[in-house]
Design a protein around this motif. Structure first.
Motif, PDB file in Angstrom:
ATOM      1  N   LYS A  19      -0.921   9.743 -16.656  1.00  0.00           N
ATOM      2  CA  LYS A  19      -1.483   9.146 -17.710  1.00  0.00           C
ATOM      3  C   LYS A  19      -0.522   8.748 -18.800  1.00  0.00           C
ATOM      4  O   LYS A  19      -0.629   7.803 -19.727  1.00  0.00           O
ATOM      5  CB  LYS A  19      -2.797   9.705 -18.352  1.00  0.00           C
ATOM      6  N   THR A  20       0.450   9.691 -18.831  1.00  0.00           N
ATOM      7  CA  THR A  20       1.472   9.673 -20.027  1.00  0.00           C
ATOM      8  C   THR A  20       2.815   9.884 -19.571  1.00  0.00           C
ATOM      9  O   THR A  20       2.925  11.025 -18.894  1.00  0.00           O
ATOM     10  CB  THR A  20       1.012  10.568 -21.254  1.00  0.00           C
ATOM     11  N   GLU A  22       6.309  10.800 -21.419  1.00  0.00           N
ATOM     12  CA  GLU A  22       6.964  10.892 -22.620  1.00  0.00           C
ATOM     13  C   GLU A  22       8.299  10.213 -22.916  1.00  0.00           C
ATOM     14  O   GLU A  22       8.910   9.888 -22.024  1.00  0.00           O
ATOM     15  CB  GLU A  22       7.230  12.469 -23.229  1.00  0.00           C
ATOM     16  N   THR A  23       8.657  10.067 -24.330  1.00  0.00           N
ATOM     17  CA  THR A  23       9.738   9.386 -24.634  1.00  0.00           C
ATOM     18  C   THR A  23      10.885  10.355 -23.877  1.00  0.00           C
ATOM     19  O   THR A  23      11.002  11.309 -24.032  1.00  0.00           O
ATOM     20  CB  THR A  23       9.867   9.395 -26.103  1.00  0.00           C
ATOM     21  N   ASN A  44       0.595  -0.286 -15.909  1.00  0.00           N
ATOM     22  CA  ASN A  44       0.907  -0.679 -17.383  1.00  0.00           C
ATOM     23  C   ASN A  44      -0.096   0.064 -18.127  1.00  0.00           C
ATOM     24  O   ASN A  44       0.040  -0.211 -19.484  1.00  0.00           O
ATOM     25  CB  ASN A  44       0.591  -2.190 -17.420  1.00  0.00           C
ATOM     26  N   ALA A  45      -1.271   0.445 -17.535  1.00  0.00           N
ATOM     27  CA  ALA A  45      -2.100   1.245 -18.582  1.00  0.00           C
ATOM     28  C   ALA A  45      -1.540   2.635 -18.828  1.00  0.00           C
ATOM     29  O   ALA A  45      -2.276   3.372 -19.926  1.00  0.00           O
ATOM     30  CB  ALA A  45      -3.461   1.641 -17.788  1.00  0.00           C
ATOM     31  N   ILE A  46      -0.597   3.101 -18.171  1.00  0.00           N
ATOM     32  CA  ILE A  46       0.108   4.365 -18.698  1.00  0.00           C
ATOM     33  C   ILE A  46       0.831   4.334 -20.022  1.00  0.00           C
ATOM     34  O   ILE A  46       1.693   3.445 -20.171  1.00  0.00           O
ATOM     35  CB  ILE A  46       1.149   4.861 -17.529  1.00  0.00           C
ATOM     36  N   THR A  47       0.475   5.338 -20.789  1.00  0.00           N
ATOM     37  CA  THR A  47       1.457   5.188 -21.959  1.00  0.00           C
ATOM     38  C   THR A  47       2.681   5.759 -21.758  1.00  0.00           C
ATOM     39  O   THR A  47       2.817   6.856 -21.365  1.00  0.00           O
ATOM     40  CB  THR A  47       0.705   6.420 -22.958  1.00  0.00           C
ATOM     41  N   LYS A  48       3.981   4.913 -22.156  1.00  0.00           N
ATOM     42  CA  LYS A  48       5.111   5.356 -21.838  1.00  0.00           C
ATOM     43  C   LYS A  48       5.937   5.176 -23.280  1.00  0.00           C
ATOM     44  O   LYS A  48       5.914   4.249 -23.956  1.00  0.00           O
ATOM     45  CB  LYS A  48       5.718   4.326 -21.052  1.00  0.00           C
ATOM     46  N   GLY A  49       6.483   6.733 -23.404  1.00  0.00           N
ATOM     47  CA  GLY A  49       7.303   6.366 -24.611  1.00  0.00           C
ATOM     48  C   GLY A  49       8.797   5.697 -24.547  1.00  0.00           C
ATOM     49  O   GLY A  49       9.055   5.502 -23.513  1.00  0.00           O
ATOM     50  N   THR A  50       9.373   5.576 -25.741  1.00  0.00           N
ATOM     51  CA  THR A  50      10.711   4.808 -25.724  1.00  0.00           C
ATOM     52  C   THR A  50      11.569   5.438 -24.918  1.00  0.00           C
ATOM     53  O   THR A  50      11.729   6.654 -24.723  1.00  0.00           O
ATOM     54  CB  THR A  50      10.997   4.975 -27.118  1.00  0.00           C
TER      55      THR A  50
END
Length: 66
Positions: A19-20, A22-23, A44-50
Protein backbone atom coordinates in the motif's frame (compact mmCIF):
# COMPACT_ATOMS: atom_id res chain seq x y z
CA UNK A 1 15.06 0.56 2.98
CA UNK A 2 17.62 -0.18 0.25
CA UNK A 3 18.75 3.37 -0.49
CA UNK A 4 22.24 3.53 -2.02
CA UNK A 5 22.53 -0.28 -2.11
CA UNK A 6 24.24 -0.55 -5.48
CA UNK A 7 24.38 -4.34 -5.09
CA UNK A 8 20.59 -4.40 -5.53
CA UNK A 9 20.24 -4.71 -9.31
CA UNK A 10 17.90 -6.01 -11.97
CA UNK A 11 14.18 -6.56 -11.54
CA UNK A 12 12.13 -6.19 -8.38
CA UNK A 13 8.84 -8.07 -7.87
CA UNK A 14 6.22 -6.18 -5.85
CA UNK A 15 3.02 -7.88 -4.66
CA UNK A 16 -0.28 -6.09 -5.08
CA UNK A 17 -0.81 -6.13 -1.31
CA UNK A 18 1.72 -3.29 -0.91
CA UNK A 19 0.00 0.00 0.00
CA UNK A 20 2.96 2.35 0.62
CA UNK A 21 6.52 2.69 -0.68
CA UNK A 22 8.49 5.16 1.39
CA UNK A 23 10.61 8.07 0.16
CA UNK A 24 14.03 6.93 -1.12
CA UNK A 25 13.12 3.24 -0.56
CA UNK A 26 15.03 2.07 -3.65
CA UNK A 27 16.77 5.33 -4.54
CA UNK A 28 20.19 5.06 -6.16
CA UNK A 29 20.07 1.28 -6.55
CA UNK A 30 20.59 -0.74 -9.70
CA UNK A 31 16.90 -1.61 -10.04
CA UNK A 32 15.97 -1.32 -13.73
CA UNK A 33 12.46 -2.81 -13.74
CA UNK A 34 9.57 -3.57 -11.41
CA UNK A 35 7.25 -6.50 -11.98
CA UNK A 36 4.03 -5.54 -10.20
CA UNK A 37 1.46 -8.26 -9.56
CA UNK A 38 -1.50 -5.90 -9.84
CA UNK A 39 -3.02 -3.62 -12.43
CA UNK A 40 -1.83 -0.18 -13.45
CA UNK A 41 -4.79 1.30 -11.55
CA UNK A 42 -3.74 -0.56 -8.38
CA UNK A 43 -0.15 0.61 -8.89
CA UNK A 44 -1.29 4.21 -9.16
CA UNK A 45 -3.23 3.84 -5.89
CA UNK A 46 -0.05 2.98 -3.96
CA UNK A 47 1.31 5.87 -1.92
CA UNK A 48 4.86 6.43 -3.17
CA UNK A 49 7.29 8.80 -1.52
CA UNK A 50 9.57 11.13 -3.41
CA UNK A 51 12.40 9.34 -5.23
CA UNK A 52 11.08 5.93 -4.19
CA UNK A 53 12.70 4.36 -7.28
CA UNK A 54 15.61 5.14 -9.59
CA UNK A 55 14.84 7.37 -12.57
CA UNK A 56 13.81 5.52 -15.69
CA UNK A 57 12.69 2.31 -13.96
CA UNK A 58 10.23 0.27 -16.07
CA UNK A 59 6.96 -0.89 -14.49
CA UNK A 60 5.42 -4.15 -15.76
CA UNK A 61 1.82 -4.66 -14.62
CA UNK A 62 -0.14 -7.90 -14.01
CA UNK A 63 3.05 -9.91 -13.48
CA UNK A 64 2.34 -13.61 -12.81
CA UNK A 65 5.82 -15.16 -12.89
CA UNK A 66 7.85 -16.59 -10.04
Amino acid sequence: AFRYNTNLTGTLIIPKSIKTIETYAFYNTGITAINYRGTETEWNAITKGTYAFPEGVTINYNYTGA
